[in-house]
Structures are given as structure tokens and as C-alpha cells.
Design a protein around this motif. Structure first.
Motif, short mmCIF file in Angstrom:
data_model
loop_
_atom_site.label_atom_id
_atom_site.label_comp_id
_atom_site.label_asym_id
_atom_site.label_seq_id
_atom_site.Cartn_x
_atom_site.Cartn_y
_atom_site.Cartn_z
N ALA A 14 40.13 58.72 24.22
CA ALA A 14 39.95 59.16 25.62
C ALA A 14 40.94 60.26 25.97
N GLY A 15 42.22 60.04 25.67
CA GLY A 15 43.24 61.01 26.04
C GLY A 15 43.07 62.34 25.33
N HIS A 35 53.54 56.35 20.37
CA HIS A 35 53.74 56.28 18.92
C HIS A 35 54.23 57.62 18.38
N GLY A 44 38.27 51.45 14.95
CA GLY A 44 36.82 51.65 14.98
C GLY A 44 36.33 52.47 13.80
N GLN A 100 37.67 56.02 13.16
CA GLN A 100 38.18 56.45 14.47
C GLN A 100 39.35 57.41 14.31
N LEU A 124 55.42 56.57 28.49
CA LEU A 124 55.48 56.58 29.95
C LEU A 124 55.96 55.21 30.44
N CYS A 152 45.18 57.10 30.00
CA CYS A 152 44.29 56.86 28.86
C CYS A 152 45.09 56.02 27.86
N THR A 158 49.87 50.82 31.19
CA THR A 158 51.00 50.87 32.13
C THR A 158 50.59 51.62 33.39
N LEU A 178 41.97 39.20 12.56
CA LEU A 178 41.44 40.34 11.80
C LEU A 178 42.44 40.67 10.71
N ASP A 272 39.80 52.45 27.42
CA ASP A 272 40.19 51.04 27.49
C ASP A 272 41.11 50.75 28.68
N GLY A 284 33.61 50.72 21.94
CA GLY A 284 34.82 51.13 22.67
C GLY A 284 35.17 52.60 22.57
N VAL A 285 35.18 53.15 21.36
CA VAL A 285 35.51 54.57 21.20
C VAL A 285 34.48 55.42 21.95
N ALA A 288 34.97 55.37 25.64
CA ALA A 288 36.19 56.13 25.96
C ALA A 288 35.87 57.63 25.97
C1 LIG Z 1 39.58 45.71 15.44
C2 LIG Z 1 38.91 46.69 16.32
C3 LIG Z 1 37.75 47.31 15.88
C4 LIG Z 1 37.10 48.22 16.69
N1 LIG Z 1 35.96 48.81 16.23
C5 LIG Z 1 35.33 49.72 17.00
C6 LIG Z 1 34.16 50.39 16.53
O1 LIG Z 1 33.70 50.18 15.41
N2 LIG Z 1 33.57 51.29 17.35
C7 LIG Z 1 34.07 51.57 18.57
O2 LIG Z 1 33.48 52.39 19.28
N3 LIG Z 1 35.18 50.96 19.04
C8 LIG Z 1 35.83 50.05 18.29
N4 LIG Z 1 36.96 49.44 18.75
C9 LIG Z 1 37.46 49.76 20.09
C10 LIG Z 1 38.24 51.08 20.10
O3 LIG Z 1 39.22 51.09 19.09
C11 LIG Z 1 38.87 51.31 21.47
O4 LIG Z 1 37.94 50.98 22.47
C12 LIG Z 1 39.30 52.77 21.63
O5 LIG Z 1 40.36 53.07 20.77
C13 LIG Z 1 39.69 53.06 23.07
O6 LIG Z 1 40.18 54.37 23.15
P1 LIG Z 1 41.24 54.75 24.27
O7 LIG Z 1 41.58 56.18 24.04
O8 LIG Z 1 40.75 54.34 25.58
O9 LIG Z 1 42.50 53.82 23.99
P2 LIG Z 1 43.40 53.68 22.69
O10 LIG Z 1 42.69 54.13 21.48
O11 LIG Z 1 43.94 52.31 22.72
O12 LIG Z 1 44.57 54.72 22.94
C14 LIG Z 1 45.59 54.46 23.87
C15 LIG Z 1 46.82 55.21 23.43
O13 LIG Z 1 47.79 55.12 24.47
C16 LIG Z 1 49.07 54.92 23.88
N5 LIG Z 1 49.92 54.32 24.91
C17 LIG Z 1 49.84 53.07 25.41
N6 LIG Z 1 50.76 52.90 26.38
C18 LIG Z 1 51.43 54.07 26.49
C19 LIG Z 1 52.48 54.52 27.33
N7 LIG Z 1 53.03 53.72 28.25
N8 LIG Z 1 52.93 55.78 27.18
C20 LIG Z 1 52.38 56.61 26.24
N9 LIG Z 1 51.38 56.22 25.42
C21 LIG Z 1 50.90 54.98 25.55
C22 LIG Z 1 48.78 54.03 22.69
O14 LIG Z 1 49.80 54.10 21.73
C23 LIG Z 1 47.46 54.61 22.19
O15 LIG Z 1 47.66 55.62 21.23
C24 LIG Z 1 37.63 48.53 17.96
C25 LIG Z 1 38.81 47.93 18.40
C26 LIG Z 1 39.44 47.02 17.59
C27 LIG Z 1 40.72 46.39 18.06
#
Ligand SMILES: Cc1cc2nc3c(=O)[nH]c(=O)nc-3n(C[C@H](O)[C@H](O)[C@H](O)COP(=O)(O)OP(=O)(O)OC[C@H]3O[C@@H](n4cnc5c(N)ncnc54)[C@H](O)[C@@H]3O)c2cc1C
Length: 474
Positions: A14-15, A35, A44, A100, A124, A152, A158, A178, A272, A284-285, A288
Motif C-alpha cells: 500500500a505505502g 525495518h 503473499g 509479494q 513513526l 500504510c 500506529t 505457519l 491492512d 490482502g496485497v 492494499a
Molecule cells: C502468511 C500470510 C500469507 C499471505 N498471503 C497472501 C497472498 O497470497 N495474497 C495476498 O494478496 N495477501 C496475502 N497476505 C496478506 C498480505 O501480506 C497483506 O495484506 C499485505 O502485506 C498488506 O499490505 P500493506 O501495505 O497494507 O501492509 P504491510 O505489508 O503489512 O506493510 C506495512 C509496513 O509498515 C511498516 N510499519 C509498521 N508500523 C510502522 C511504523 N510505526 N513506522 C514505520 N513503519 C511501520 C511495516 O514494517 C511494514 O513494512 C498474506 C499474509 C500473511 C500473514
């Protein structure tokens, strides 16, 4: 103090896509990611048809498709057969197997190429917002002042918590372990003596083991160990099956929660951070990316001062409703899986076995049914299909007109050439029964006519693009 237009918290899908979209529109964008580098594990492994259709509107799909592995159906949980994508309303009638992490690499490279700054190892911690912006404190003492903050930052966001945005929904009823390991179990479910299963998913060079825990853990944040997974696998199978070479060990549950608002003043949520749901349909991806694609152009226009009143609020209106549907879809898949021979589940399985029902479910579960407004014309509110066009005597296609991320009025009747301003008018020809179509930067149709009648066009331009553009004759 660091100053930027939009601060994005989190360099996940998302970000990264949001930052790329903002940078494409010339908005100063900074990502802070806690990170220091991308974690070595991969969550994913798929992009669905809807996500590929969206990425194609920026020319990003073909490269990924060339790298990935096509599967002609949509991932689904709880139904006996696959949901086939043949004939579905998409330009990409397949799911793409691709890590992913690879998608993130591509998006990160694009965001940086377009000028977004990515600060890794920056977490943050807190922020305050006022009438003109958001002041954010990071863990290393750095302060960032931005006009908008986009959370994102994942399911435990947070930003969401600090903004005081509620996260109502249902708590997890069960958790699964897992483990990305090596082992001798066959792919798919392996049942033990009492019918419980260990699920094995093939991954490049290893397998992903998923096994439910008997009871929810006392503390779901307790780290998962190989010993814990090994004991559960052995208990379920009733025999010892060695698990080796662990790469990633984790736990997930079936909680489903949706942010009560995707916007609080100058703070927005995407991915997410705005919704969590059971891991059904591998969505999820994809959601997002959908959120980020919807938000990017609206936030960019707002920052640049060209947005019509209320444009940014349409992000919540459109994507909160989509998020609610995702929660319902994923919870329904889990419910069918657990329903046994309940009559309603049997009915749903028969709907899925019917060709038309199967296609409808494929479109619903992948989000291909997204329609942000309804009207007589079937294109209105939907993502316009990537139809072939001829522009200036050369063959092209509709998605290519959106690569610059600007609204486009495609003039297929030679009747709308006088329109000007923020809307780019492209004279084109095609074999379609369409005279003109106004595309939002995300490719969704804001206005469409089959002839030369421009009724409603001025209103659609005012609503989605701004007041400036008018027909030359007006
Ligand atoms: C085991 C597993 C399997 C999956 N398989 C699939 C799949 O096959 N297909 C699919 O579509 N989805 C899948 N998903 C879901 C998918 O991984 C997530 O829905 C997706 O990554 C969401 O993207 P996002 O950018 O919203 O959040 P994220 O990918 O979680 O990214 C959030 C980022 O924010 C960072 N962050 C958090 N807090 C802070 C802070 N305070 N300051 C700075 N940075 C911060 C984190 O480090 C992270 O890098 C799976 C999830 C899991 C756990």
C-alpha cells in the motif's frame, strides 16, 4: 525537521504504490519504514485479476506477468472447485503467482524513480495534526512535518491508533501456525487419524506448512518456535514428520476488523491499516494496492490544490464500502468451509458449480465487481476495459492513455475536442458503440456516452477533476 507534502508510514504494497502515485503527480512524498531492510520472508504469493488490471493502468502489469506464473482461476477457500476467470470482466483472466516481495521491489523502484524518498529504519512513534499539516515524531528523534499523513503501516497501525480511529469487528476465534520449512509431506492437505489436517503449500525451494492450534494461545504475540509447530504437526498427523530448515515461523487468526473511518482530518489509512480479515482468497496485497490506487490521485489533486470539494472524502466512501465487502467475502469463505452440510452452504456450492454463478463469485471475490457509481450505461463507475484504440493513426489501447496518471476524456465521436484544462482530451477511434468516455486517473469511468450528447459531462468533470475545464464554446 524534515518537510514533505505527504508522509507515508510503511513500505508495504500500500505505502509503496501510494508513494509512486503521489510522486507521479509531482507531489513531494516521503516513506518512513521501521525495518532497516525488507524482511527475508515472503507473506503473499499472488496478484489477482483486479490488481493486475489496476497496475496495467500505469504500465506495471506486463513486466510482472512476464515474471510470474499464470493460474486460470481465482484463489478461494471453502468451495470444492476453482473459480474460473475465463469470461470474467477483466483484462487479465488469471491469477499471477508472484512473491509479494518481488511486487514490493518493483513498486519501490518505481516510487524512487519518480522521486519519492524512502527512509528505512525509521519508525513513526506519534503525531499531532493541526489546520495546515501533521507533525510526526520518529523513534530516532527526527521530526517530519507534512501536509498529510498516510498510515500504510499494517494491521497494528500506529497511525490508526494514534488518530483515534476505531477498529470494530470480530476477534479471532482460531489461530493457525505457519512454518516455511523443508519436509516430506505431499502438497495439499494431509489428514490425521481424527480428520484434522496439516496443509502444505509449495513455495520456491521450500514448503509452507499451515496447521491450526487446538486452543487460541494465551498471548498471540508469543513467538512461534519450530518445536511448537513440530509438536502440533505430529499431534495432528499422529506420527512424527520432521520439519527442517525453518525460514519463517508465524501465527495468524481469523479476526476481521474494519477502520471506522479511512480519514481523520489530514490522516488517511490504506491497506491492512484499514482492514484485517481471514486469510481466505489470498486478497490482502490486492486490496492494499486497490486502496492505494484509489487514494493516490485524489490525495495528489488535494495537495496540488486542483481537487474539487469533497474529492478526498470519496476515498472513504468508495474504499470503506469495498473493505466491508472484503470482510464479508473472506468471512463467508471461512463460514462455508466450516459449514459442513448446512443447506445454505450447499446452495452456495451449487451456485459455484453453475458456470454463471462460478464466474460471478470469481468477480466478487477478486473485487472485479467494483463499481463506484451506478447508472444506465454498464461502464459507468466501473474500471473501463482495456479496449484497443487507434490514436493519431497508431494502434494503442485504453489503459495506455492512463500511464501519466491524469484524467482523460477519450473522444471517439470527434465531438468533445473543445474540452480543456486538467482533462486531457484524446481523439481516438475504435469499433465500440461509445462516443466519449471520461476516465478518472484510476481508470474508473466518470462519464460515458454512446453518441455525441455531452449531457452530464460538465458535471462529471466538476465532480472528479475540478472547476477549471470547460468546453471551448462555453
Ligand atoms: C502468511 C500470510 C500469507 C499471505 N498471503 C497472501 C497472498 O497470497 N495474497 C495476498 O494478496 N495477501 C496475502 N497476505 C496478506 C498480505 O501480506 C497483506 O495484506 C499485505 O502485506 C498488506 O499490505 P500493506 O501495505 O497494507 O501492509 P504491510 O505489508 O503489512 O506493510 C506495512 C509496513 O509498515 C511498516 N510499519 C509498521 N508500523 C510502522 C511504523 N510505526 N513506522 C514505520 N513503519 C511501520 C511495516 O514494517 C511494514 O513494512 C498474506 C499474509 C500473511 C500473514
Amino acid at each position: 525537521m524534515l518537510e514533505t507534502d505527504v508522509l507515508v508510514a510503511g513500505a508495504g504494497p500500500a505505502g509503496l504504490l501510494l508513494a509512486a502515485e503521489l510522486a507521479l503527480a509531482g507531489v513531494r512524498t516521503t516513506i518512513v519504514e521501521r525495518h532497516p531492510e525488507r524482511p527475508p520472508y515472503c507473506r503473499g504469493f499472488n496478484l489477482n485479476s483486479r490488481a493486475l488490471d489496476l497496475l496495467a493502468r500505469r504500465g506495471l502489469a506486463d513486466g510482472l506477468v512476464a515474471e510470474g506464473h499464470r493460474v486460470p482461476h481465482a484463489p478461494v477457500t471453502g468451495l470444492p472447485g476453482p473459480l474460473l476467470l475465463d469470461g470474467a470482466a477483466t483484462d487479465h483472466p488469471f491469477s499471477l503467482g508472484i512473491p509479494q516481495t518481488r511486487v514490493e521491489e518493483v513498486l519501490e523502484a518505481r516510487a524512487q524513480e519518480l522521486g519519492a524518498e524512502i527512509l528505512r529504519g525509521h519508525e513513526l512513534l506519534s503525531f499531532t495534526q493541526d489546520d495546515s499539516g501533521v507533525t510526526t515524531s520518529l523513534h530516532n528523534g527526527l521530526t517530519v512535518r507534512a501536509r498529510y499523513l498516510a498510515g500504510c503501516d499494517g494491521g497494528r497501525s500506529t497511525v490508526r491508533k494514534q488518530a483515534g480511529i476505531g477498529f470494530p469487528g470480530v476477534a479471532a476465534r482460531w489461530f493457525a501456525l505457519l512454518a516455511d520449512v523443508e519436509c516430506e509431506l505431499p502438497y495439499g492437505p494431509s489428514a490425521g487419524p481424527d480428520g484434522r489436517t496439516v496443509f502444505v503449500i509449495p513455495r520456491p525451494g521450500y514448503v509452507r506448512i499451515v496447521v491450526r492450534e487446538d486452543e487460541p494461545p494465551a498471548d498471540k504475540d508469543t513467538p512461534v518456535t519450530l518445536e511448537l509447530v513440530q509438536a502440533q504437526v505430529d499431534a495432528v498427523l499422529g506420527r512424527h514428520v520432521p520439519l527442517r530448515a525453518p525460514r519463517w515461523l508465524s501465527r495468524f487468526g481469523d479476526a476481521a476488523r474494519l477502520a471506522s473511518s479511512y480519514r481523520s482530518g489530514r490522516v488517511l489509512l490504506a491497506g491492512d491499516a484499514a482492514h484485517i480479515h481471514p486469510p481466505a482468497g489470498a486478497i490482502g496485497v490486492n486490496v492494499a494496492l486497490d486502496d492505494a490506487f484509489n487514494l493516490g490521485w485524489k490525495l495528489a489533486a488535494t495537495v496540488r490544490g486542483t481537487a474539487p470539494a469533497g474529492l478526498l472524502d470519496t476515498y472513504h466512501a468508495e474504499r470503506h464500502a469495498a473493505g466491508a465487502r472484503i470482510l464479508a467475502n473472506t468471512r463467508a469463505q471461512v463460514a462455508v468451509e466450516e459449514a459442513g452440510d448446512e443447506p445454505w452452504a450447499d446452495l452456495l456450492r451449487r451456485v459455484a458449480a453453475h458456470p454463471a454463478g462460478n464466474r460471478a463469485l470469481a468477480e466478487i471475490i477478486t473485487g472485479l465487481d467494483a463499481r463506484y457509481e451506478t447508472g444506465e450505461h454498464p461502464w459507468l463507475g466501473r474500471l473501463a476495459p482495456d479496449v484497443p484504440l487507434t490514436v493519431s493513426g497508431r494502434p494503442t489501447h485504453l489503459a495506455a492513455l492512463l500511464h501519466a496518471g491524469r484524467p482523460v476524456l477519450v473522444d471517439l465521436a470527434g465531438a468533445f475536442g473543445g474540452w480543456s484544462g486538467e482533462v486531457e482530451v484524446v481523439a481516438a477511434s475504435s469499433g465500440l458503440d461509445i462516443g466519449g468516455v471520461l476516465l478518472r486517473p484510476d481508470g474508473h469511468v466518470a462519464w460515458v456516452t454512446e453518441g455525441t450528447d455531452d449531457t452530464g459531462l460538465a458535471e462529471a468533470v466538476r465532480r472528479w477533476v475540478g472547476d477549471a475545464p470547460v468546453p471551448a464554446s462555453a
